[in-house]
Design an enzyme around this catalytic site. Structure first.
Site, PDB file in Angstrom:
ATOM      1  N   CYS A 124      -9.162  -4.371  -1.813  1.00 35.33           N
ATOM      2  CA  CYS A 124      -8.917  -5.462  -0.861  1.00 35.33           C
ATOM      3  C   CYS A 124     -10.206  -6.109  -0.373  1.00 35.33           C
ATOM      4  CB  CYS A 124      -8.092  -4.954   0.317  1.00 35.33           C
ATOM      5  SG  CYS A 124      -6.625  -4.060  -0.222  1.00 35.33           S
ATOM      6  N   HIS A 275      -8.545  -9.860   5.847  1.00 38.40           N
ATOM      7  CA  HIS A 275      -7.637  -9.314   4.839  1.00 38.40           C
ATOM      8  C   HIS A 275      -6.267  -9.112   5.484  1.00 38.40           C
ATOM      9  CE1 HIS A 275      -5.741  -6.939   1.896  1.00 38.40           C
ATOM     10  NE2 HIS A 275      -5.919  -5.780   2.493  1.00 38.40           N
ATOM     11  N   ASN A 306       0.739  -7.726   1.727  1.00 38.70           N
ATOM     12  CA  ASN A 306      -0.657  -7.418   1.396  1.00 38.70           C
ATOM     13  C   ASN A 306      -0.837  -7.601  -0.112  1.00 38.70           C
ATOM     14  OD1 ASN A 306      -3.062  -6.160   0.689  1.00 38.70           O
ATOM     15  ND2 ASN A 306      -2.744  -4.363   1.982  1.00 38.70           N
TER      16      ASN A 306
END
Ligand SMILES: CC(C)(COP(=O)(O)OP(=O)(O)OC[C@H]1O[C@@H](n2cnc3c(N)ncnc32)[C@H](O)[C@@H]1OP(=O)(O)O)[C@@H](O)C(=O)NCCC(=O)NCCS
Length: 350
Positions: A124, A275, A306
């Site tokens: 990520c 993020h 996500n």
């Protein structure tokens, strides 16, 4: 004999993001869908994560397909021809080949051959790592334009019936083109790792375990007496609370360091693009950074879940689409995830 002095490429003053592109696959998975697979509820998922839906790519859409979709839009918006690219970087942990890279195939598809092409494995944080690299490549004169793509097909590496991470994840790709600028448009990158937490997020087992199991040399993991075909395939797991605490406490500090390194204050920002891991993490970071209400916060997670390396460029794309007035303003972006790894920088929005 005297050693001749080597020539060096002329250094650039600054770099900036020239254009953003996005690819969101068609299949929408709702919280109700998720609750068919795990013991949970729409209310719990919304309250604890902020996620309402996530996108998933069908079987015939690959990481490279999604990367191509996002890249073409970014190049068009940047007004850069693929033949002008000096490097192509794809951040991904879900391209299903250890080699060759997704970036090499993408470069060929775009007509950017023979641009150097490579993948980054930084989960990520992959997109912010890519920006750090692209900024350095352009400023050093090694490349004029660099394409950075975050592309993930996380649905290939999840087990829908597990409850630590799968329900959070979605598929997609986001891309930007980085190029030279007379004034700095990308602040210093604050990036790093903490491998002591290597076990906090990752795959259930390695590819070598699959080989050994196939050769009758051992079980995959404890309690897998009856290993099914599906169990052979490595999928993601996490220790959610460890990651949550690390993200909230440590990442706000990293975000502040990125502001300090760029010489700007929270009130100078037009946008905050963290993020998209959990809405509560986003809110807590915003609180710790004391962001004034004028700073628009990216909340793409509600719709997209996500998407790991794709999350920041996807969120940036949506933010600019919904708020065109943000163009030219400053945004603080920060990625963090499996490794553990992190990266942050302040950028001027295209
Ligand atoms: C995964 C995450 C959403 C779990 O939320 P949480 O509030 O930490 O949940 P906990 O693990 O403390 O569990 C709290 C309760 O919810 C339950 N629970 C956990 N997951 C659940 C789920 N998917 N659905 C419903 N209930 C769940 C637990 O069983 C526990 O119940 P109990 O109190 O009766 O024992 C959260 O930890 C998180 O977002 N972590 C960081 C994730 C992240 O950022 N990962 C990727 C980084 S790139």
């Amino acid at each position: 004999m005297s050693t001749p002095t080597l020539k060096q490429a002329p250094l650039q003053n600054g770099t900036r993001v020239l254009g953003v592109g996005a690819y969101r696959p068609d299949v929408i998975v709702t919280n109700e869908d998720v609750c068919q697979w795990i013991d949970s509820s729409d209310e719990w998922i919304r309250q604890r994560t902020g996620i309402v839906t996530r996108h998933r790519a069908p079987a015939d859409v690959s990481v490279i397909d999604m990367a191509e979709g996002a890249a073409r839009e970014a190049l068009e918006r940047a007004g850069v021809d693929p033949s002008e690219l000096g490097a192509v970087i794809v951040s991904t942990v879900t391209h299903p080949y250890a080699t060759p890279s997704a970036a090499a195939s993408l470069t060929d598809r775009l007509g950017a051959t023979p641009a150097p092409a490579f993948d980054i494995s930084a989960a990520c944080a992959g997109y912010c790592y890519g920006i750090a690299q692209a900024d350095a490549l352009v400023r050093s004169g090694a490349a004029k334009y660099v394409l950075v793509v975050g592309a993930e097909k996380l649905s290939d590496v999840i087990d829908n019936t597990e409850r630590t991470i799968s329900f959070l994840l979605g598929d997609g790709a986001g891309a930007v083109v980085i190029g030279p600028s007379d004034t700095p448009g990308i602040g210093p990158s604050v990036w790093g790792s903490d491998g002591s937490k290597w076990d906090a997020i990752g795959m259930t087992h390695s590819m070598l375990d699959i080989r050994d199991h196939a050769a009758g040399k051992g079980a995959l993991s404890e309690g897998e007496a009856a290993v099914t075909e599906a169990a052979l395939w490595p999928t993601l797991r996490q220790d959610g609370q460890t990651v949550f605490r690390w993200a909230v406490w440590e990442m706000a500090k990293v975000a502040q360091q990125a502001l300090d390194a760029a010489g700007v204050k929270a009130e100078d920002l037009a946008a905050f693009i963290p993020h998209q891991a959990n809405m509560r993490i986003i809110d807590e970071m915003a609180k710790q950074l004391k962001l004034p209400e004028s700073v628009i916060i990216a909340r793409d997670i509600a719709e997209a879940g996500n998407t790991s390396a794709a999350s920041i460029p996807l969120a940036t794309h949506r933010l600019l689409q919904d708020n065109p007035g943000l163009s030219g303003g400053l945004a603080l972006q920060i990625g963090f995830g499996a490794g553990l790894v992190f990266g942050a920088q302040v950028i001027v929005l295209p």
